[in-house]
Design a protein around this motif. Sequence first.
Motif, mmCIF file in Angstrom:
data_model
loop_
_atom_site.group_PDB
_atom_site.id
_atom_site.type_symbol
_atom_site.label_atom_id
_atom_site.label_comp_id
_atom_site.label_asym_id
_atom_site.label_seq_id
_atom_site.Cartn_x
_atom_site.Cartn_y
_atom_site.Cartn_z
ATOM 1 N N ARG A 48 0.832 -1.210 0.000
ATOM 2 C CA ARG A 48 0.000 0.000 0.000
ATOM 3 C C ARG A 48 0.865 1.258 0.000
ATOM 4 N NH1 ARG A 48 -5.222 -0.298 1.826
ATOM 5 N NH2 ARG A 48 -5.366 1.513 0.480
ATOM 6 N N ILE A 49 1.929 1.274 0.796
ATOM 7 C CA ILE A 49 2.777 2.459 0.934
ATOM 8 C C ILE A 49 3.522 2.762 -0.355
ATOM 9 C CG2 ILE A 49 4.851 3.359 2.090
ATOM 10 C CD1 ILE A 49 2.282 3.623 3.773
ATOM 11 N N VAL A 50 4.090 1.745 -0.983
ATOM 12 C CA VAL A 50 4.890 1.985 -2.185
ATOM 13 C C VAL A 50 4.056 2.616 -3.300
ATOM 14 C CG1 VAL A 50 4.639 -0.263 -3.336
ATOM 15 C CG2 VAL A 50 6.765 1.026 -3.586
ATOM 16 N N SER A 51 2.786 2.282 -3.372
ATOM 17 C CA SER A 51 1.942 2.852 -4.430
ATOM 18 C C SER A 51 1.392 4.224 -4.065
ATOM 19 C CB SER A 51 0.781 1.898 -4.746
ATOM 20 O OG SER A 51 -0.060 1.763 -3.612
ATOM 21 N N PHE A 67 6.346 -1.341 15.430
ATOM 22 C CA PHE A 67 6.615 -0.572 14.215
ATOM 23 C C PHE A 67 7.859 0.278 14.446
ATOM 24 C CE2 PHE A 67 6.342 2.892 11.234
ATOM 25 C CZ PHE A 67 5.943 2.259 10.079
ATOM 26 N N ASP A 68 8.843 0.120 13.594
ATOM 27 C CA ASP A 68 10.116 0.833 13.727
ATOM 28 C C ASP A 68 10.261 1.871 12.605
ATOM 29 O OD1 ASP A 68 12.689 1.713 14.077
ATOM 30 O OD2 ASP A 68 13.616 -0.263 13.919
ATOM 31 N N PRO A 69 9.998 3.155 12.905
ATOM 32 C CA PRO A 69 10.102 4.169 11.857
ATOM 33 C C PRO A 69 11.522 4.357 11.345
ATOM 34 C CG PRO A 69 9.719 5.199 13.994
ATOM 35 C CD PRO A 69 9.582 3.718 14.191
ATOM 36 N N VAL A 70 12.517 4.121 12.170
ATOM 37 C CA VAL A 70 13.902 4.260 11.732
ATOM 38 C C VAL A 70 14.209 3.226 10.648
ATOM 39 C CG1 VAL A 70 16.321 4.153 12.460
ATOM 40 C CG2 VAL A 70 14.613 5.248 13.943
ATOM 41 N N ALA A 71 13.786 1.988 10.875
ATOM 42 C CA ALA A 71 13.989 0.939 9.874
ATOM 43 C C ALA A 71 13.203 1.256 8.602
ATOM 44 C CB ALA A 71 13.572 -0.421 10.428
ATOM 45 N N GLN A 72 11.990 1.786 8.749
ATOM 46 C CA GLN A 72 11.172 2.118 7.577
ATOM 47 C C GLN A 72 11.830 3.212 6.739
ATOM 48 O OE1 GLN A 72 8.527 0.570 6.389
ATOM 49 N NE2 GLN A 72 8.529 -0.870 8.083
ATOM 50 N N ARG A 73 12.442 4.195 7.392
ATOM 51 C CA ARG A 73 13.126 5.268 6.647
ATOM 52 C C ARG A 73 14.269 4.714 5.803
ATOM 53 N NH1 ARG A 73 12.226 8.107 11.412
ATOM 54 N NH2 ARG A 73 10.812 9.832 11.074
ATOM 55 N N ARG A 75 14.256 2.003 4.236
ATOM 56 C CA ARG A 75 13.732 1.199 3.125
ATOM 57 C C ARG A 75 13.361 2.127 1.963
ATOM 58 N NH1 ARG A 75 9.234 -2.500 4.886
ATOM 59 N NH2 ARG A 75 9.873 -3.568 2.997
ATOM 60 N N THR A 76 14.354 2.681 1.342
ATOM 61 C CA THR A 76 14.128 3.665 0.282
ATOM 62 C C THR A 76 13.431 3.081 -0.937
ATOM 63 O OG1 THR A 76 16.372 3.285 -0.537
ATOM 64 C CG2 THR A 76 16.051 5.122 1.000
ATOM 65 N N ASP A 77 13.352 1.756 -1.028
ATOM 66 C CA ASP A 77 12.647 1.134 -2.145
ATOM 67 C C ASP A 77 11.130 1.287 -2.018
ATOM 68 O OD1 ASP A 77 12.933 -0.565 0.120
ATOM 69 O OD2 ASP A 77 12.332 -2.305 -1.072
ATOM 70 N N ILE A 78 10.636 1.500 -0.790
ATOM 71 C CA ILE A 78 9.185 1.653 -0.624
ATOM 72 C C ILE A 78 8.773 2.971 0.016
ATOM 73 C CG2 ILE A 78 8.794 -0.841 -0.458
ATOM 74 C CD1 ILE A 78 8.135 -0.185 2.565
ATOM 75 N N MET A 79 9.686 3.617 0.761
ATOM 76 C CA MET A 79 9.312 4.788 1.540
ATOM 77 C C MET A 79 10.047 6.033 1.048
ATOM 78 S SD MET A 79 7.330 5.493 4.120
ATOM 79 C CE MET A 79 7.054 3.837 4.709
ATOM 80 N N PRO A 80 9.309 7.078 0.684
ATOM 81 C CA PRO A 80 9.997 8.333 0.337
ATOM 82 C C PRO A 80 10.844 8.816 1.514
ATOM 83 C CG PRO A 80 7.676 8.440 -0.273
ATOM 84 C CD PRO A 80 7.853 7.186 0.535
ATOM 85 N N LYS A 81 12.034 9.296 1.227
ATOM 86 C CA LYS A 81 12.980 9.705 2.259
ATOM 87 C C LYS A 81 12.410 10.788 3.181
ATOM 88 C CE LYS A 81 16.591 12.106 1.099
ATOM 89 N NZ LYS A 81 17.845 12.553 0.524
ATOM 90 N N GLU A 82 11.582 11.659 2.636
ATOM 91 C CA GLU A 82 11.067 12.787 3.410
ATOM 92 C C GLU A 82 9.788 12.462 4.202
ATOM 93 O OE1 GLU A 82 9.521 12.657 -0.663
ATOM 94 O OE2 GLU A 82 11.557 12.822 0.082
#
Length: 161
Positions: A48-51, A67-73, A75-82
Amino acid sequence: MTGLSVIKIAVADTSVIVRMGVLAALKRIFGGSAAYMEVALPDDFDTRIVSFAPSVVIVSPTFGGFFDPVAQRGRTDIMPKETKFVALLSQLVPTDMTDGFDSQMTIFDTEDDIRSTINYLTGRGDLDEPLSDNGESLSSREKQVIRGVVSGKTNKEIADQ
């Protein structure tokens, strides 16, 4: 909010009541100046996030167990850096579970609190601006400090936030 781009807000929580309540509040606050997406299941999060490529993700720290926001940041393949992460607190959680989030909101926050938090995170307003000019309401920063105290954060944690 004329002249500003649309804010993309994702809400992730396994509780339909919490998720739908937050979405309803966001729609009252931002109306058509924001796009909304909900994620009900941790297994659906990546897809859902990548789309959607959200500006802000409002997510329970217990989503998917932890939920780990640091790990999610990272993951540049799915999460915009900003992308900014807001811990959605609908239950008591250990204070370390909110580490790495850009902000917090509780199910008790007012619409002014939510508006202020989202506007601040997306660069659309100053968190220190008073919410009204009657001199009786707390500034958004004062409310943020109170939320930190209530959630058990230390003075240093609140200041760092």
